[in-house]
Design a protein around this motif. Structure first.
Motif, mmCIF file in Angstrom:
data_model
loop_
_atom_site.group_PDB
_atom_site.id
_atom_site.type_symbol
_atom_site.label_atom_id
_atom_site.label_comp_id
_atom_site.label_asym_id
_atom_site.label_seq_id
_atom_site.Cartn_x
_atom_site.Cartn_y
_atom_site.Cartn_z
ATOM 1 N N LEU A 127 0.826 -1.212 0.000
ATOM 2 C CA LEU A 127 0.000 0.000 0.000
ATOM 3 C C LEU A 127 0.858 1.259 0.000
ATOM 4 N N GLN A 128 1.901 1.263 0.797
ATOM 5 C CA GLN A 128 2.764 2.442 0.870
ATOM 6 C C GLN A 128 3.446 2.720 -0.468
ATOM 7 N N LYS A 129 3.815 1.667 -1.186
ATOM 8 C CA LYS A 129 4.392 1.845 -2.518
ATOM 9 C C LYS A 129 3.337 2.372 -3.493
ATOM 10 N N ALA A 130 2.099 1.928 -3.303
ATOM 11 C CA ALA A 130 1.008 2.410 -4.151
ATOM 12 C C ALA A 130 0.764 3.903 -3.928
ATOM 13 N N PHE A 131 0.958 4.359 -2.700
ATOM 14 C CA PHE A 131 0.791 5.780 -2.391
ATOM 15 C C PHE A 131 1.735 6.646 -3.234
ATOM 16 N N GLU A 132 2.941 6.127 -3.493
ATOM 17 C CA GLU A 132 3.926 6.875 -4.274
ATOM 18 C C GLU A 132 3.473 7.048 -5.719
ATOM 19 N N LEU A 133 2.622 6.133 -6.179
ATOM 20 C CA LEU A 133 2.129 6.179 -7.557
ATOM 21 C C LEU A 133 0.805 6.920 -7.676
ATOM 22 N N ASP A 134 0.095 7.030 -6.587
ATOM 23 C CA ASP A 134 -1.232 7.673 -6.607
ATOM 24 C C ASP A 134 -1.448 8.408 -5.285
ATOM 25 N N GLU A 135 -1.274 9.711 -5.326
ATOM 26 C CA GLU A 135 -1.365 10.511 -4.099
ATOM 27 C C GLU A 135 -2.774 10.528 -3.519
ATOM 28 N N THR A 136 -3.774 10.229 -4.342
ATOM 29 C CA THR A 136 -5.148 10.252 -3.819
ATOM 30 C C THR A 136 -5.399 9.110 -2.832
ATOM 31 N N LEU A 137 -4.489 8.127 -2.832
ATOM 32 C CA LEU A 137 -4.609 7.015 -1.889
ATOM 33 C C LEU A 137 -3.942 7.319 -0.549
ATOM 34 N N PRO A 168 2.101 -2.921 -6.748
ATOM 35 C CA PRO A 168 1.679 -1.576 -6.333
ATOM 36 C C PRO A 168 0.939 -0.804 -7.421
ATOM 37 N N LYS A 169 1.392 -0.932 -8.682
ATOM 38 C CA LYS A 169 0.714 -0.193 -9.761
ATOM 39 C C LYS A 169 -0.705 -0.709 -9.984
ATOM 40 N N GLU A 170 -0.941 -1.968 -9.641
ATOM 41 C CA GLU A 170 -2.283 -2.537 -9.752
ATOM 42 C C GLU A 170 -3.167 -2.086 -8.589
ATOM 43 N N MET A 171 -2.543 -1.726 -7.490
ATOM 44 C CA MET A 171 -3.305 -1.268 -6.323
ATOM 45 C C MET A 171 -4.040 0.027 -6.633
ATOM 46 N N THR A 172 -3.451 0.833 -7.526
ATOM 47 C CA THR A 172 -4.126 2.085 -7.884
ATOM 48 C C THR A 172 -5.430 1.797 -8.641
ATOM 49 N N LYS A 173 -5.468 0.653 -9.339
ATOM 50 C CA LYS A 173 -6.704 0.230 -9.999
ATOM 51 C C LYS A 173 -7.700 -0.302 -8.958
ATOM 52 N N ALA A 174 -7.127 -0.962 -7.948
ATOM 53 C CA ALA A 174 -7.983 -1.581 -6.932
ATOM 54 C C ALA A 174 -8.826 -0.553 -6.191
#
Length: 281
Positions: free
Chosen positions: A14-24, A151-157
């Motif tokens: 999740l923390q890595k996903a935050f770096e790719l999508d600030e809205t998370l 992580p990049k898929e988490m932004t889709k999730a």
């Protein structure tokens, strides 16, 4: 925004996903206990909490993790108190609960959601139930654990996030109460969010299949079970069950019955003969 997960490896993803999508962006907190095993009777009372702690102390007795119980390292009730305080202080605060399709996450969800009824309209669920994602090789797969998602898929999730419905806030706590009152020791996911229950010795029969006539470290027996068996659970629970099986005096043991690598075991010679006999017609 507060994110709730049920496994430590999920935090990093999740923390890595935050770096790719600030809205998370938000705080990530973990429900640490494994509510898929152990006693649940009166789980929200002091007596029930104490009974569960005593059970974990028995399970972890002699292991390096026993001190976690003694020192109170795992206390999910503090987490819930923190969540309630935050939600009461800040009416804009929201909670996202991340759960994959496994008994551990779903049991944790039920335990948690029953305590957040007062905050309907601010509690979201992202339940990855039978939904495909793309793995590192570019192939579709159905994740059983949040931590296996890139992580990049988490932004889709995040598109899966939805409010926990008023109906769920009614039905799910009732279902959880029913499970708690059955006083069983093992919970299994039967599909969707439906949990079934078995007795504490549910894994024993399959676990026996990985004990051979040759000496093996306990961790090897358990790793074989975890990699090959249909139904699995945490290694500490399995270690406890292995020690229960040893207490039946059907196995030879050498070493100290403590941690996973501290002792070896094998079937007694009589057991080998017994299992070698053909079944009666």
């Amino acid at each position: 925004m507060i994110h709730i997960v049920f496994n430590e490896p999920d935090i990093e993803v999740l923390q890595k996903a935050f770096e790719l999508d600030e809205t998370l962006q938000g705080e990530v907190l973990q429900v640490e206990d494994d509510y898929a095993v152990g006693p649940l009777k009166d789980i929200y009372t002091e007596e029930g909490i104490a009974a569960r702690r005593a059970w974990w102390k028995e399970v972890l007795a002699g292991t390096d993790q026993e001190k976690k119980v003694d020192e109170g390292e795992v206390d999910d009730n503090k987490l819930v108190a923190f969540l309630i305080e935050r939600l009461q202080k800040d009416e804009e605060e929201k909670v996202w609960i991340w759960a994959a399709q496994n008994k551990h996450d779903v049991s944790g969800y039920y335990w948690l959601i029953s305590q957040l009824k007062d905050f309907q309209g601010r509690i979201y669920i992202l339940y990855l139930n039978n939904l495909p994602f793309i793995n590192e090789k570019g192939q579709l797969f159905y994740p059983e654990w949040i931590s296996t998602i890139q992580p990049k898929e988490m932004t889709k999730a995040k598109k899966l996030a939805r409010l926990v419905t008023p109906s769920e806030f009614e039905v799910d706590p009732d279902e959880w109460t029913k499970l708690c009152n059955e006083e069983k020791g093992v919970r299994l996911l039967e599909g969707g969010k439906k949990l079934g229950q078995k007795d504490y010795d549910f894994y024993d029969a399959d676990l026996k299949n990985f004990i051979t006539g040759d000496w093996q470290k306990a961790n090897k027996v358990i790793n074989q079970f975890l990699s090959k068996n249909k139904h699995t659970t945490g290694d500490m629970y399995l270690l406890w069950r292995l020690k229960q099986l040893i207490a039946t005096d059907l196995y030879d043991v050498q070493g100290e019955l403590k941690n996973l690598k501290d002792f070896e075991l094998k079937k007694k010679s009589g057991q080998l003969f017994e299992t070698a006999q053909p079944a009666e017609q």
